[in-house]
Design a protein around this motif. Sequence first.
Motif, short mmCIF file in Angstrom:
data_model
loop_
_atom_site.label_atom_id
_atom_site.label_comp_id
_atom_site.label_asym_id
_atom_site.label_seq_id
_atom_site.Cartn_x
_atom_site.Cartn_y
_atom_site.Cartn_z
N ARG A 94 0.88 -1.25 0.11
CA ARG A 94 -0.09 -0.02 0.01
C ARG A 94 0.83 1.25 -0.04
O ARG A 94 2.03 1.06 0.38
N TRP A 95 0.21 2.32 -0.15
CA TRP A 95 1.01 3.67 -0.15
C TRP A 95 1.65 3.98 1.10
O TRP A 95 0.94 3.81 2.37
N GLY A 96 2.93 4.31 1.16
CA GLY A 96 3.62 4.47 2.60
C GLY A 96 3.67 5.98 2.83
O GLY A 96 4.19 6.45 3.73
N ARG A 97 3.15 6.72 1.66
CA ARG A 97 3.11 8.53 2.08
C ARG A 97 2.09 8.96 1.62
O ARG A 97 1.11 8.35 0.76
N PRO A 98 1.75 10.20 1.86
CA PRO A 98 0.37 10.84 1.26
C PRO A 98 0.43 11.03 -0.29
O PRO A 98 1.49 11.04 -0.87
N ILE A 99 -0.70 10.78 -0.79
CA ILE A 99 -0.79 10.85 -2.25
C ILE A 99 -0.96 12.36 -2.83
O ILE A 99 -1.70 13.00 -2.42
N VAL A 100 -0.07 12.53 -3.92
CA VAL A 100 -0.06 14.00 -4.57
C VAL A 100 -0.42 13.81 -5.80
O VAL A 100 0.64 13.47 -6.39
N PRO A 101 -1.41 14.08 -6.39
CA PRO A 101 -1.68 13.57 -7.61
C PRO A 101 -1.39 14.64 -8.72
O PRO A 101 -1.59 15.84 -8.44
N ILE A 102 -1.14 14.36 -9.93
CA ILE A 102 -1.14 15.42 -11.01
C ILE A 102 -1.62 14.90 -12.22
O ILE A 102 -1.59 13.53 -12.42
N VAL A 103 -2.58 15.48 -13.27
CA VAL A 103 -3.18 14.78 -14.26
C VAL A 103 -2.91 15.38 -15.52
O VAL A 103 -3.14 16.78 -15.51
N PHE A 104 -2.57 14.87 -16.34
CA PHE A 104 -2.23 15.51 -17.74
C PHE A 104 -3.30 15.17 -18.89
O PHE A 104 -3.74 13.70 -19.08
N GLY A 105 -3.42 15.99 -19.80
CA GLY A 105 -4.18 15.63 -20.95
C GLY A 105 -5.77 15.75 -21.07
O GLY A 105 -6.19 15.17 -21.64
N VAL A 106 -6.20 16.24 -19.97
CA VAL A 106 -7.55 16.43 -19.93
C VAL A 106 -8.09 18.05 -19.58
O VAL A 106 -7.37 19.01 -19.40
N ASP A 107 -9.41 17.87 -19.94
CA ASP A 107 -9.94 19.43 -19.61
C ASP A 107 -10.44 19.47 -18.21
O ASP A 107 -10.36 18.70 -17.35
N ASP A 108 -10.92 20.77 -17.71
CA ASP A 108 -11.04 20.97 -16.34
C ASP A 108 -12.22 20.37 -15.95
O ASP A 108 -11.88 19.85 -14.53
N LYS A 109 -13.17 20.16 -16.61
CA LYS A 109 -14.29 19.12 -16.15
C LYS A 109 -14.03 17.80 -16.09
O LYS A 109 -14.20 17.32 -14.82
N THR A 110 -13.15 17.19 -16.66
CA THR A 110 -12.56 15.87 -16.45
C THR A 110 -11.71 15.88 -15.24
O THR A 110 -11.46 14.80 -14.61
N LEU A 111 -10.72 16.90 -15.07
CA LEU A 111 -9.87 16.98 -13.99
C LEU A 111 -10.47 16.73 -12.66
O LEU A 111 -10.03 16.21 -11.95
#
Length: 212
Positions: free
Chosen positions: A25-42
């Motif tokens: 499992r994750w051992g640290r806080p999750i910091v996401p970033i998303v590429f290639g989508v519009d604001d609604k999908t983001l």
Amino acid sequence: MSEPLTPQDVEALFTRSDESFLFARWGRPIVPIVFGVDDKTLSVVKGAIEAVVTLANHKMAETDPELGANLMLFFFRDWQELLEVPDLDRLIPDLAPLVARLEGAEANQYRIFRFDEGGAIKASFVFLRMDDQLGAVPAETLALSQIVQTILLWSDRAFQDRSPLAALPDGGQVILRPEIAALIRAGYDQILPKMSREASHALRLSARLVAN
């Protein structure tokens, strides 16, 4: 109605093609970033991440001190686009051969995990080539499915025969199957190790499913 997971079911979800057992499992806080989508999908994708992280009783953060962002999701039309992403080849060694292999397989998705010294997940890269198949999937369903498959290190065979998601009886909203949700919660029990190669770990997870 979903059936409860047996200890054998749980073990199978973390037993890989080479028959080795591996849970992480994750051992640290999750910091996401998303590429290639519009604001609604983001907004949809980030909402799915927040929902699954909350379900797991895990944490998110604004930045990762080592990587900046540690969960990177890429939406694109052609695998070759990855070769044009600045510095991605520094994060993912052998990127060009990987792209060639995925192109040859006509793959539309791929996930890579990175681990810390203790074996816990420290980063994940999710690649989604939006072909006709993925393009037909509602954004909410696609986002939830990907995040569920990233919150734990499932077996490479997990969910091949059955999705972690299910449609409500009215044929409308798609939700996370309750037994998979319970297993995610159990996987983040702070008493349990963040990584295990012992198949007996499945029994400890199963015991917490009963407790829940």
